[in-house]
Every structure is written in structure tokens, then in C-alpha cells.
Write a protein that holds these residues in place. Sequence first.
Motif, PDB file in Angstrom:
ATOM      1  N   VAL A 176      24.047  42.299  63.381  1.00 14.84           N
ATOM      2  CA  VAL A 176      23.302  41.300  64.157  1.00 14.84           C
ATOM      3  C   VAL A 176      23.929  39.916  63.969  1.00 14.84           C
ATOM      4  N   SER A 177      24.269  39.576  62.715  1.00 13.53           N
ATOM      5  CA  SER A 177      24.909  38.288  62.440  1.00 13.53           C
ATOM      6  C   SER A 177      26.242  38.179  63.179  1.00 13.53           C
ATOM      7  N   ALA A 178      26.985  39.288  63.209  1.00 11.12           N
ATOM      8  CA  ALA A 178      28.282  39.291  63.894  1.00 11.12           C
ATOM      9  C   ALA A 178      28.121  39.058  65.390  1.00 11.12           C
ATOM     10  N   VAL A 179      27.046  39.594  65.969  1.00  9.54           N
ATOM     11  CA  VAL A 179      26.790  39.349  67.397  1.00  9.54           C
ATOM     12  C   VAL A 179      26.582  37.853  67.646  1.00  9.54           C
ATOM     13  N   PHE A 180      25.856  37.196  66.750  1.00 10.40           N
ATOM     14  CA  PHE A 180      25.627  35.757  66.903  1.00 10.40           C
ATOM     15  C   PHE A 180      26.939  34.972  66.783  1.00 10.40           C
ATOM     16  N   VAL A 181      27.712  35.241  65.720  1.00 16.02           N
ATOM     17  CA  VAL A 181      28.880  34.387  65.446  1.00 16.02           C
ATOM     18  C   VAL A 181      30.109  34.776  66.252  1.00 16.02           C
TER      19      VAL A 181
ATOM     20  N   LEU B  66      34.492  45.170  59.790  1.00 16.74           N
ATOM     21  CA  LEU B  66      33.787  44.083  60.472  1.00 16.74           C
ATOM     22  C   LEU B  66      34.800  43.118  61.078  1.00 16.74           C
ATOM     23  N   GLN B  67      35.123  43.369  62.334  1.00 19.79           N
ATOM     24  CA  GLN B  67      36.072  42.528  63.055  1.00 19.79           C
ATOM     25  C   GLN B  67      35.923  42.810  64.544  1.00 19.79           C
ATOM     26  N   THR B  68      36.366  41.874  65.366  1.00 21.72           N
ATOM     27  CA  THR B  68      36.426  42.104  66.802  1.00 21.72           C
ATOM     28  C   THR B  68      37.806  42.652  67.134  1.00 21.72           C
ATOM     29  N   PHE B  69      37.840  43.758  67.879  1.00 18.95           N
ATOM     30  CA  PHE B  69      39.106  44.424  68.166  1.00 18.95           C
ATOM     31  C   PHE B  69      39.390  44.454  69.665  1.00 18.95           C
ATOM     32  N   SER B  70      40.612  44.107  70.018  1.00 22.10           N
ATOM     33  CA  SER B  70      41.127  44.278  71.375  1.00 22.10           C
ATOM     34  C   SER B  70      42.475  44.971  71.247  1.00 22.10           C
ATOM     35  N   LYS B  71      42.738  45.935  72.113  1.00 22.43           N
ATOM     36  CA  LYS B  71      43.944  46.745  71.973  1.00 22.43           C
ATOM     37  C   LYS B  71      45.219  45.916  72.001  1.00 22.43           C
TER      38      LYS B  71
END
Length: 253
Positions: free
Chosen positions: A161-166, A108-113
Motif C-alpha cells: 500500500v505504501s509503495a502504491v502511494f510513493v 519491492l521495486q517498479t519494473f519495466s522490461k
Amino acid sequence: MIKVVLIGSGNVSHHLIEAFAKSKKVEVTQVFSRQKDAVTHLLDSNKITDDYNNLAQADLYIIAVSDDAIAKVLSQLPFENRLVVHTSGSVALDALDKKNRKGSFYPLQTFSKNKTVNFSQIPICLESENETDFELLEKVAQSISDTVFKINSEQRKALHVSAVFVNNFVNHLYQMGNEICEANKVPFEILKPLILETANKVMSLSPKEAQTGPAIRNDKQTIASHLAFLLDENQNNIYKTLTQSIQNNGKKL
């Protein structure tokens, strides 16, 4: 060593390759990528394939592709009864075919290369059909992360869904704030300390306790002034909706 094959060469796969490279318990035996040059800077070219029929024998196969592509990938796997997991936050296990043993390996994290992450601080949510497979997934996850959770499909969907919000929605609001700054020749950098403080605050306070601003104070004149300033219809509507949501404090709009 636990042998892992990664299927996909996007952001998640990119960071998993780097994380597993530092692990003493897991070896990335192979990566499947339709564009071989996408991962040649991360591992030897002889460990990369673009042919499903050439997939290596492994203890675990991790599908790290877009949600819509997972079913197609599964249908092309040329083997049966092996442990195959996906990294999606929203695809339930019962949506997958039964040809192989299935599970979820969801970081559960946002990833960018081009943005380095510390994988040891990333929560990994696991799910499997049987305890033996879960134990293997747990060993793999614990080799790269300090926080591992057993999460079922419904819980994982709630987290996603919560991750999309935050994350996703909040980042879109950053974009809007940036556009407003640019349109008025104001450096967006001025807002960055505020962004950091807002994020840091919810580490010690609940989001409800941390809420500030004209909406929670019901500063009607300020709100009206802001709405008059926002000539962009989309920005104006979002401001109204969020203001009303804050003022209703969780009640129905």
C-alpha cells in the motif's frame, strides 16, 4: 546450484531471469510462458515450456504473474509438497492452497522490461511457512540482492500500500504535470531536476520535514490562483484534496 523454475513472462520474471543469470548459486532451470517468444531472447528455447505437465523438477518455483492469476496457476500445478512462492505484495499466504509448501518472494521495486535495474539494490521481502524453506529463500534472495527482509503477510500488505502511494500515485501526478506542461507548450524537462531533488531529499530528511510549497505555507492567494487555472475537473479536485491533506498534516480530512 539451487534450481529455480519461473512461472510467468512479465516484467518481474524478465528481470529475475536476468538477475539469476548473474548468480553463481542459482540456476533458472526452466521458465513457463504461454507466449514462448516473450523470453527466447533471455534463455535457451529448450528451457521454455507452455505446458504445466512439462514443468521441470526444481528446488523452488517462483510464480511471477498478476495477483488475480496466482490462484489459477496454483490450481494447475501437477505436483504436491514442493516449495512454491509468489512475487505479489498483496496476496497473503493463507489465501493460497495447501497442495504445496508456500511462501512469498517479493522484490519491492517498479519494473519495466525496457528499463535496466540493479537487482543488488532492490529489497527482497521473504515469507514462508517453515524455517527450512525460509533458509532456502534467503539463499536465493541473497544471491541477487544485498537487502533481504523477513516480512509477514500483513507487513507485506502495508509495504505494498505504501509503495502504491510513493510510486504509482506519484507517477500519476507526474503524468498530470506533463499534461499541464504540454497543454501550455512548456517542456516537461524543466521539471526533472525538481523531481530528482524531491526524491533525493527524502534520503536524508523525513517526508514531513521535506514538505514545501503553497499548501504547507498556507499561501491562500497562490492556491486560489492555481485552482482558477486548473479547468480540468479531475486535476482541480486532486489539487484540492492534496492541499487539504498537507494542511491537515496527517489529521482526518
